[in-house]
Design a protein around this motif. Sequence first.
Motif, PDB file in Angstrom:
ATOM      1  N   SER A  10      -6.232   4.715  -5.262  1.00 17.71           N
ATOM      2  CA  SER A  10      -6.521   3.350  -4.878  1.00 17.71           C
ATOM      3  C   SER A  10      -8.069   3.214  -5.005  1.00 17.71           C
ATOM      4  O   SER A  10      -8.916   3.908  -4.944  1.00 17.71           O
ATOM      5  N   SER A  14      -3.896   7.129   0.197  1.00 21.69           N
ATOM      6  CA  SER A  14      -5.031   6.779  -0.704  1.00 21.69           C
ATOM      7  C   SER A  14      -5.499   5.469  -0.134  1.00 21.69           C
ATOM      8  O   SER A  14      -6.945   5.141  -0.256  1.00 21.69           O
ATOM      9  N   THR A  15      -4.733   4.521   0.434  1.00 18.95           N
ATOM     10  CA  THR A  15      -5.278   3.516   1.013  1.00 18.95           C
ATOM     11  C   THR A  15      -5.931   3.708   2.237  1.00 18.95           C
ATOM     12  O   THR A  15      -7.104   2.815   2.616  1.00 18.95           O
ATOM     13  N   GLY A  62       0.859  -1.163  -0.021  1.00 22.92           N
ATOM     14  CA  GLY A  62       0.000   0.073  -0.158  1.00 22.92           C
ATOM     15  C   GLY A  62       0.836   1.240   0.138  1.00 22.92           C
ATOM     16  O   GLY A  62       0.275   2.297  -0.080  1.00 22.92           O
ATOM     17  N   ASP A  66       0.405   7.826  -1.457  1.00 26.08           N
ATOM     18  CA  ASP A  66       0.272   6.248  -1.414  1.00 26.08           C
ATOM     19  C   ASP A  66      -0.398   5.752  -0.207  1.00 26.08           C
ATOM     20  O   ASP A  66      -1.494   5.129  -0.159  1.00 26.08           O
ATOM     21  N   ALA A  67       0.302   6.044   0.854  1.00 23.24           N
ATOM     22  CA  ALA A  67      -0.323   5.471   2.338  1.00 23.24           C
ATOM     23  C   ALA A  67      -1.807   6.086   2.356  1.00 23.24           C
ATOM     24  O   ALA A  67      -2.645   5.663   2.784  1.00 23.24           O
TER      25      ALA A  67
HETATM   26 MG    MG Z   1      -1.554   3.044  -1.376  1.00 23.12          MG
END
Ligand code: MG
Length: 353
Positions: free
Chosen positions: A243, A296-297, A172, A293-294
């Motif tokens: 995501s 979006s998850t 993730g 990224d972190a």
């Molecule tokens: Mg992510």
Amino acid sequence: MRRFMGFVLAAALLVSLTACAGAEADPDKAQESIQVIAMDTVMIFTVYGERSTHAAYEAEDMIRELEDLLSRTDAESQVSAINRAAAEETVAVDEEVRRLLEAAEKYSLATEGAFDMTIAPVVSAWGFTEDSYRVPSRGELTELLSHVGADKLTLDGNTVSHEADVQIDLGGIAKGYASDRVAEIFTENAVPRGWASLGGNVLAWGDRPDGTPWRVGIKNPRHPDEEPFVGLLELKDAYAVTSGSYERFFEENGNTYHHIIDPATGCPADSGLTSVTVVADYAAGQDRGTMCDALSTALFVMGEEKALDFWRNSGYDFDLVLVTEDGRVIVTDGIADVFTAEDESGYTYETVS
Ligand code: MG
Ligand code: AMP
């Protein structure tokens, strides 16, 4: 014969390269575009500038090194070593892995566990690690969840240890981290403009050769493989990370199960969202790609209301495009002027502040 063909091909390539070099005196225009299959996805690096070829292949090498360190399915990786370790055994990791684990821990805390790298055993139980899908029982999930939680892992300098049966999954966050590393490589090689797409993680670097911004399409979660998109973002020097529940899923007995797990339940997040796109400006020396990224998850797990609260109050500097199951597209006001809605998509659009 084969050798001869090789020579003819090499000669042809040389001619075309020379022709290119002659025609394009402006170093900004030299372009290299390569496709790399890595980290379970297709990546594209399109790079301009005098050192475009060097930068593109340096990015590929970096990705392959990261993959060797982080893969859960490669027994030789450092992540596999961490996952195999017994309770309280210490595992030494490379600087790169340490940085990534620190970031994962930071975003776990920031999102109150909505992002949690220790979700690994649960992701595996659903079969997403080995593509052998199944629906685990409630009892199995409850047992596995007793080994999930950022507090069960300890980072101490370059060593990692954890409680019994704790495992990590960096799926993730790793591509976002890699996109930050791409930005470093672009900086070191004085790349004036470029584009990196790492399976749903985009880095728009500079502007396009014609001076207009790069255009990032937000996929329609109902028809991810077809246009029209739900909208377009025009971006310069920015990251955009999506995501979506459509990215990996399986069906069983008429139910759909996707790969973003809610650590509170051990089940695929049922938050009313079908995709979350996090957008942030590039900032030298910061981890904005990793952050996108972190988040979006995590924000996918949180759902619309909590995600917007987090956007307003967390102190992190980013914007959002949320797509909901019930057909709405929500755009935060910081990117409203660079977002173009797609009239034919069948969605309704709202801007929030
Ligand atoms: Mg992510
Ligand atoms: P992404 O596409 O960035 O949202 O990442 C999804 C991947 O992250 C999944 O395929 C899992 O490997 C992993 N994952 C799933 N749920 C979580 C979670 N709640 N926190 C952290 N990683 C997760």
